[in-house]
Scaffold this motif. Structure first.
Motif, PDB file in Angstrom:
ATOM      1  N   VAL A  88     -60.680 -44.305  45.878  1.00  0.00           N
ATOM      2  CA  VAL A  88     -60.250 -43.072  46.545  1.00  0.00           C
ATOM      3  C   VAL A  88     -60.973 -41.875  45.937  1.00  0.00           C
ATOM      4  O   VAL A  88     -61.340 -40.924  46.646  1.00  0.00           O
ATOM      5  CB  VAL A  88     -58.723 -42.911  46.467  1.00  0.00           C
ATOM      6  CG1 VAL A  88     -58.303 -41.546  47.012  1.00  0.00           C
ATOM      7  CG2 VAL A  88     -58.024 -44.022  47.258  1.00  0.00           C
ATOM      8  N   LEU A  91     -64.285 -41.470  47.570  1.00  0.00           N
ATOM      9  CA  LEU A  91     -64.207 -40.834  48.884  1.00  0.00           C
ATOM     10  C   LEU A  91     -64.292 -39.319  48.750  1.00  0.00           C
ATOM     11  O   LEU A  91     -64.898 -38.631  49.580  1.00  0.00           O
ATOM     12  CB  LEU A  91     -62.895 -41.183  49.596  1.00  0.00           C
ATOM     13  CG  LEU A  91     -62.539 -42.643  49.871  1.00  0.00           C
ATOM     14  CD1 LEU A  91     -61.299 -42.710  50.750  1.00  0.00           C
ATOM     15  CD2 LEU A  91     -63.674 -43.376  50.530  1.00  0.00           C
ATOM     16  N   ARG A  92     -63.661 -38.794  47.706  1.00  0.00           N
ATOM     17  CA  ARG A  92     -63.611 -37.342  47.503  1.00  0.00           C
ATOM     18  C   ARG A  92     -64.876 -36.798  46.852  1.00  0.00           C
ATOM     19  O   ARG A  92     -65.286 -35.670  47.132  1.00  0.00           O
ATOM     20  CB  ARG A  92     -62.384 -36.991  46.652  1.00  0.00           C
ATOM     21  CG  ARG A  92     -61.067 -37.419  47.302  1.00  0.00           C
ATOM     22  CD  ARG A  92     -59.869 -37.175  46.397  1.00  0.00           C
ATOM     23  NE  ARG A  92     -58.639 -37.608  47.024  1.00  0.00           N
ATOM     24  CZ  ARG A  92     -57.944 -36.895  47.912  1.00  0.00           C
ATOM     25  NH1 ARG A  92     -58.384 -35.708  48.279  1.00  0.00           N
ATOM     26  NH2 ARG A  92     -56.829 -37.366  48.423  1.00  0.00           N
ATOM     27  N   ALA A 114     -67.275 -47.389  49.407  1.00  0.00           N
ATOM     28  CA  ALA A 114     -66.452 -46.187  49.283  1.00  0.00           C
ATOM     29  C   ALA A 114     -67.314 -44.927  49.299  1.00  0.00           C
ATOM     30  O   ALA A 114     -66.946 -43.907  49.904  1.00  0.00           O
ATOM     31  CB  ALA A 114     -65.636 -46.254  47.999  1.00  0.00           C
ATOM     32  N   GLY A 118     -67.199 -41.767  51.869  1.00  0.00           N
ATOM     33  CA  GLY A 118     -67.158 -40.395  51.370  1.00  0.00           C
ATOM     34  C   GLY A 118     -68.248 -39.521  51.980  1.00  0.00           C
ATOM     35  O   GLY A 118     -67.994 -38.361  52.352  1.00  0.00           O
ATOM     36  N   GLU A 131     -57.787 -36.232  53.613  1.00  0.00           N
ATOM     37  CA  GLU A 131     -56.486 -36.682  53.087  1.00  0.00           C
ATOM     38  C   GLU A 131     -55.955 -37.887  53.850  1.00  0.00           C
ATOM     39  O   GLU A 131     -55.463 -38.857  53.255  1.00  0.00           O
ATOM     40  CB  GLU A 131     -55.475 -35.529  53.141  1.00  0.00           C
ATOM     41  CG  GLU A 131     -55.801 -34.353  52.241  1.00  0.00           C
ATOM     42  CD  GLU A 131     -55.918 -34.767  50.783  1.00  0.00           C
ATOM     43  OE1 GLU A 131     -55.129 -35.620  50.331  1.00  0.00           O
ATOM     44  OE2 GLU A 131     -56.813 -34.238  50.095  1.00  0.00           O
ATOM     45  N   SER A 134     -58.083 -40.969  53.137  1.00  0.00           N
ATOM     46  CA  SER A 134     -57.816 -41.417  51.759  1.00  0.00           C
ATOM     47  C   SER A 134     -56.524 -42.217  51.692  1.00  0.00           C
ATOM     48  O   SER A 134     -56.453 -43.251  51.016  1.00  0.00           O
ATOM     49  CB  SER A 134     -57.742 -40.214  50.815  1.00  0.00           C
ATOM     50  OG  SER A 134     -58.988 -39.561  50.723  1.00  0.00           O
ATOM     51  N   ARG A 135     -55.491 -41.752  52.401  1.00  0.00           N
ATOM     52  CA  ARG A 135     -54.217 -42.485  52.430  1.00  0.00           C
ATOM     53  C   ARG A 135     -54.396 -43.855  53.081  1.00  0.00           C
ATOM     54  O   ARG A 135     -53.829 -44.844  52.631  1.00  0.00           O
ATOM     55  CB  ARG A 135     -53.148 -41.680  53.175  1.00  0.00           C
ATOM     56  CG  ARG A 135     -52.500 -40.576  52.349  1.00  0.00           C
ATOM     57  CD  ARG A 135     -51.211 -40.092  52.993  1.00  0.00           C
ATOM     58  NE  ARG A 135     -51.468 -39.444  54.272  1.00  0.00           N
ATOM     59  CZ  ARG A 135     -51.755 -38.158  54.422  1.00  0.00           C
ATOM     60  NH1 ARG A 135     -51.826 -37.369  53.343  1.00  0.00           N
ATOM     61  NH2 ARG A 135     -51.950 -37.625  55.611  1.00  0.00           N
ATOM     62  N   ASP A 136     -55.192 -43.896  54.153  1.00  0.00           N
ATOM     63  CA  ASP A 136     -55.386 -45.168  54.837  1.00  0.00           C
ATOM     64  C   ASP A 136     -56.167 -46.148  53.973  1.00  0.00           C
ATOM     65  O   ASP A 136     -55.839 -47.351  53.934  1.00  0.00           O
ATOM     66  CB  ASP A 136     -56.118 -44.948  56.164  1.00  0.00           C
ATOM     67  CG  ASP A 136     -56.049 -46.173  57.051  1.00  0.00           C
ATOM     68  OD1 ASP A 136     -54.982 -46.405  57.656  1.00  0.00           O
ATOM     69  OD2 ASP A 136     -57.043 -46.923  57.111  1.00  0.00           O
ATOM     70  N   VAL A 137     -57.191 -45.681  53.277  1.00  0.00           N
ATOM     71  CA  VAL A 137     -57.954 -46.568  52.391  1.00  0.00           C
ATOM     72  C   VAL A 137     -57.056 -47.065  51.260  1.00  0.00           C
ATOM     73  O   VAL A 137     -57.106 -48.242  50.879  1.00  0.00           O
ATOM     74  CB  VAL A 137     -59.193 -45.846  51.841  1.00  0.00           C
ATOM     75  CG1 VAL A 137     -59.842 -46.650  50.712  1.00  0.00           C
ATOM     76  CG2 VAL A 137     -60.205 -45.610  52.959  1.00  0.00           C
ATOM     77  N   ALA A 138     -56.214 -46.176  50.713  1.00  0.00           N
ATOM     78  CA  ALA A 138     -55.286 -46.592  49.660  1.00  0.00           C
ATOM     79  C   ALA A 138     -54.337 -47.680  50.176  1.00  0.00           C
ATOM     80  O   ALA A 138     -54.018 -48.637  49.457  1.00  0.00           O
ATOM     81  CB  ALA A 138     -54.497 -45.392  49.150  1.00  0.00           C
TER      82      ALA A 138
END
Length: 358
Positions: A88, A91-92, A114, A118, A131, A134-138
Motif C-alpha cells: 500500500v 501505491l502512494r 504495486a 501507483g 484512498e 488503496s483500501r481495495d488492494v489492502a
C-alpha cells in the motif's frame, strides 16, 4: 484472482472475482470524469496484474520448493510474500521516471506490480481515488492471507478455483468432514474448499472406497475402477493412477500434491524429469518407421489449466464408480439401502486409516 474492469457508461472501476459457482462483481470506486479512458484502462490492467501476482504467492508458496536458500526459487517466492506489508505504501509513493526518463524496476513481480498501480494512480491524480484503491488492494492482500490460513470466506473464496502446490491442513480437514457426511456427494467441495486440499481428502476416501469393494469382490483395489468402467463409461484413468500411486506413497497428501505440482509445472512450460518421460513413452522398438506419423504424448493426466479441479472431479467420480461395483457384490433391498450400506462401510474404512490423509 480478481479481474478489474471499467464501466465507461457509469465511469466506475469494477472488480470481478470467481466463487466456484460463478462470477461476482462489485464497484470499487468512481473514476475521475476528466481523465482519459486510456488512463482508466491502464489502472484496471495494473490492478489485475497485481492481483495475479498476489494470488501466485498463494498458489506457489516458498515452502513447497526445495531451494529456499539465497536466490533459489523458494527464496524468491518468500521475498515476494514478505513484501505484502509494504505494498500500500508503494501505491502512494511509487517509483517514478527520473529526469532521463528511466524508471527503477523491481525484480519482484509483487513489488513491481504495486509500483505500476501507483504510477497509474499518479496519472489520474485524484486523492479520493488513491484512498479507495488503496483500501481495495489492502482487502485483496487480506483475502490472500486469509486463504493461506485456510479461511475461504469473503473475497478469499476465489481460492476454490485455484490449483496450489501445497495444502492447508485446515482445508483438508474441512474437505474430509464434507465427505464423511456423504462420501457420494462432494458438491460442496467445489465452492467451500481449496481444490488441492479437497483432492487430498477425496483421494483418501477413494482409497477407502476401493478397499471396501476389494474386500467384498476379491479383486485388487487398483482394478476396481476398471471394473466400474465396464458397468458405466467413466473417466477412470486418473483415479486408477491415484490408487496405483498409493503403493508408493503412505499419504494422500504425497500422491495429490505431486500430481498437481507436476501438472502446474507442465502448464508453465516445464517438465521436471524429461528422462523419465522419455523412458515412460519408449516403445522399445528401434525399427520404428521414421516416416510414420508421430503419436502425440500426453505429458500429464490432469488438465494443466486447472489441474486440482480436474483431479477433484475425477476422484469424486471414482468414488461413485466404486459404488457401482459394490452393488454387484452385495445384497440390498433397493438403491437407497445400497447407498447407505456402501457409505457406512467406506466411513469405517476411512476412519480406520485416517493417518493416511497427511
Amino acid at each position: 484472482m480478481t479481474n478489474y474492469a471499467i464501466d465507461e457508461d457509469t465511469g466506475t472501476l469494477l472488480r470481478i472475482w470467481p466463487t466456484g459457482r460463478g462470477q461476482c462483481a462489485a464497484v470499487v470506486c468512481t473514476l475521475p470524469a476528466a481523465a482519459a479512458v486510456d488512463d482508466w484502462l491502464r489502472l484496471a490492467a495494473a490492478l489485475t496484474s497485481l492481483s495475479d501476482a498476489l494470488w501466485r504467492c498463494y498458489t506457489h508458496p516458498g515452502l513447497s520448493t526445495d531451494d529456499r536458500d539465497g536466490n533459489g526459487e523458494g527464496w524468491r517466492r518468500e521475498q515476494s510474500r514478505e513484501s505484502f506489508s509494504q505494498l500500500v505504501g508503494f501505491l502512494r509513493e511509487p517509483n517514478l521516471p527520473g529526469e532521463d526518463g528511466a524508471i527503477l524496476e523491481s525484480y519482484d513481480p509483487v513489488e513491481e506490480g504495486a509500483h505500476r498501480v501507483g504510477r497509474a494512480l499518479r496519472a489520474l491524480d485524484d486523492v479520493k481515488l488513491l484512498e479507495e484503491v488503496s483500501r481495495d488492494v489492502a482487502a485483496e492482500i487480506e483475502a490472500v492471507e486469509s486463504a493461506e490460513r485456510g479461511d475461504l470466506g469473503g473475497r478469499a473464496q476465489q481460492a476454490v478455483v485455484l490449483s496450489r502446490t501445497d495444502v492447508s491442513p485446515v482445508q483438508v480437514a474441512a474437505a474430509d468432514g464434507v465427505l464423511a457426511l456423504d462420501p457420494l456427494n462432494g458438491e460442496h467441495l467445489f465452492v467451500d474448499v481449496d481444490p488441492t486440499a479437497a483432492s487430498v481428502a477425496a483421494a483418501h476416501w477413494l482409497k477407502a472406497a476401493a478397499d471396501v469393494v476389494a474386500e467384498v469382490s476379491g479383486m485388487p483395489a487398483h482394478r476396481v475402477l476398471i471394473a466400474a468402467d465396464d458397468i458405466e463409461a467413466l473417466p477412470v484413468e486418473t483415479p486408477s493412477e491415484v490408487l496405483e500411486l498409493f503403493n508408493f506413497s503412505n499419504t494422500a497428501y504425497g500422491v495429490v500434491v505431486e500430481m498437481v505440482r507436476e501438472a502446474m509445472e507442465i502448464g508453465a512450460g516445464s517438465v521436471a524429469d524429461i528422462g523419465a518421460l522419455l523412458v515412460e513413452h519408449d516403445t522399445g522398438d528401434d525399427n520404428d518407421d521414421s516416416d510414420a506419423e508421430a503419436t502425440p504424448v500426453r505429458l500429464t493426466l490432469l488438465d494443466p489449466r486447472r489441474p486440482a479441479l480436474d483431479l477433484l472431479e475425477d476422484l469424486l467420480t471414482g468414488i461413485r464408480g466404486c459404488r457401482l461395483v459394490y452393488e454387484e457384490y452385495v445384497e440390498a433391498s433397493d438403491v437407497a439401502s445400497t447407498d447407505t450400506q456402501f457409505c457406512e462401510a467406506v466411513r469405517m474404512e476411512a476412519r480406520k486409516n485416517y493417518t493416511r490423509l497427511m
